[in-house]
Design a protein around this motif. Structure first.
Motif, PDB file in Angstrom:
ATOM      1  N   ARG A  83       0.869  -1.181   0.000  1.00  8.24           N
ATOM      2  CA  ARG A  83       0.000   0.000   0.000  1.00  8.24           C
ATOM      3  C   ARG A  83       0.900   1.224   0.000  1.00  8.24           C
ATOM      4  NH1 ARG A  83      -5.304   0.494   3.454  1.00  8.24           N
ATOM      5  NH2 ARG A  83      -5.663  -1.219   2.036  1.00  8.24           N
ATOM      6  N   VAL A  84       0.747   2.042  -1.036  1.00  5.13           N
ATOM      7  CA  VAL A  84       1.522   3.268  -1.141  1.00  5.13           C
ATOM      8  C   VAL A  84       0.579   4.428  -0.856  1.00  5.13           C
ATOM      9  CG1 VAL A  84       2.926   4.716  -2.651  1.00  5.13           C
ATOM     10  CG2 VAL A  84       3.029   2.221  -2.871  1.00  5.13           C
ATOM     11  N   THR A  85       0.938   5.239   0.144  1.00  6.90           N
ATOM     12  CA  THR A  85       0.128   6.401   0.507  1.00  6.90           C
ATOM     13  C   THR A  85       1.006   7.645   0.441  1.00  6.90           C
ATOM     14  OG1 THR A  85       0.614   6.416   2.883  1.00  6.90           O
ATOM     15  CG2 THR A  85      -1.158   4.940   2.131  1.00  6.90           C
ATOM     16  N   GLU A  86       0.410   8.786   0.688  1.00  2.00           N
ATOM     17  CA  GLU A  86       1.200  10.019   0.687  1.00  2.00           C
ATOM     18  C   GLU A  86       2.189  10.056   1.845  1.00  2.00           C
ATOM     19  OE1 GLU A  86      -2.046  12.866   2.946  1.00  2.00           O
ATOM     20  OE2 GLU A  86      -2.050  12.759   0.766  1.00  2.00           O
ATOM     21  N   ASP A  87       1.980   9.191   2.849  1.00  2.00           N
ATOM     22  CA  ASP A  87       2.862   9.169   4.018  1.00  2.00           C
ATOM     23  C   ASP A  87       3.921   8.085   3.973  1.00  2.00           C
ATOM     24  OD1 ASP A  87       1.541  11.309   5.286  1.00  2.00           O
ATOM     25  OD2 ASP A  87      -0.043   9.945   5.920  1.00  2.00           O
ATOM     26  N   ASP A 106       8.887   5.171   5.410  1.00  2.00           N
ATOM     27  CA  ASP A 106       8.422   6.548   5.271  1.00  2.00           C
ATOM     28  C   ASP A 106       8.302   6.950   3.802  1.00  2.00           C
ATOM     29  OD1 ASP A 106      10.954   7.340   4.330  1.00  2.00           O
ATOM     30  OD2 ASP A 106      11.562   8.178   6.255  1.00  2.00           O
ATOM     31  N   ASP A 107       7.801   8.165   3.579  1.00  2.00           N
ATOM     32  CA  ASP A 107       7.550   8.631   2.223  1.00  2.00           C
ATOM     33  C   ASP A 107       8.818   8.985   1.451  1.00  2.00           C
ATOM     34  OD1 ASP A 107       8.061  10.878   3.785  1.00  2.00           O
ATOM     35  OD2 ASP A 107       6.576  12.123   2.772  1.00  2.00           O
ATOM     36  N   GLU A 108       9.951   8.946   2.110  1.00  2.00           N
ATOM     37  CA  GLU A 108      11.238   9.208   1.450  1.00  2.00           C
ATOM     38  C   GLU A 108      11.902   7.913   0.974  1.00  2.00           C
ATOM     39  OE1 GLU A 108      13.034  12.456   1.592  1.00  2.00           O
ATOM     40  OE2 GLU A 108      11.031  13.224   1.995  1.00  2.00           O
TER      41      GLU A 108
END
Length: 128
Positions: A83-87, A106-108
């Motif tokens: 699952r890829v989210t903005e976070d 994390d998103d980085e």
């Protein structure tokens, strides 16, 4: 006790993701346990209006059960869900026997997700 058992998994994920590794949990229908990042998770839950840890556990167990049923129905075992989210990136690992793992990056994070899944399942001892 499980943290020691899964130290190889944690080390492999740290090698792949570095500082982007936020949490690693192991769960069964009965319980969840943090293998890495419990303090980060507690700060996150305190700062963000989110589902309770109990509901998150229920969601994880439901997804694990669906993965197991899907494998039985279609003859192709579900090894992981992403699952890829903005976070960030959530990676659910399903090695079998009613056990699941959840890895949060994390998103980085900049990782080769299929390689992370293969290596993580290898460290967990995925059955053939």
């Amino acid at each position: 006790m499980s943290v020691t058992k899964y130290q190889g998994l944690i080390e492999r994920l740290q090698e792949r993701a570095g500082e982007s590794l936020l949490t690693v949990t192991r769960f069964t229908e009965a319980e969840s346990e943090f293998l890495y990042g419990e303090e980060w998770f507690e700060r996150f839950v305190a700062a963000v209006d989110t589902r309770s840890p109990e509901k998150m556990h229920e969601d994880a167990v439901y997804n694990l059960q669906q993965a197991e049923v899907s494998g039985e129905l279609y003859g192709s075992r579900v090894r992981s869900e992403i699952r890829v989210t903005e976070d960030g990136i959530g990676i659910a690992l399903y090695p079998g026997d009613g056990v699941g793992f959840h890895v949060l990056l994390d998103d980085e994070a900049s990782v080769d997700v299929p390689a992370v899944v293969d290596e993580a399942l290898g460290e967990i001892g995925e059955p053939p």
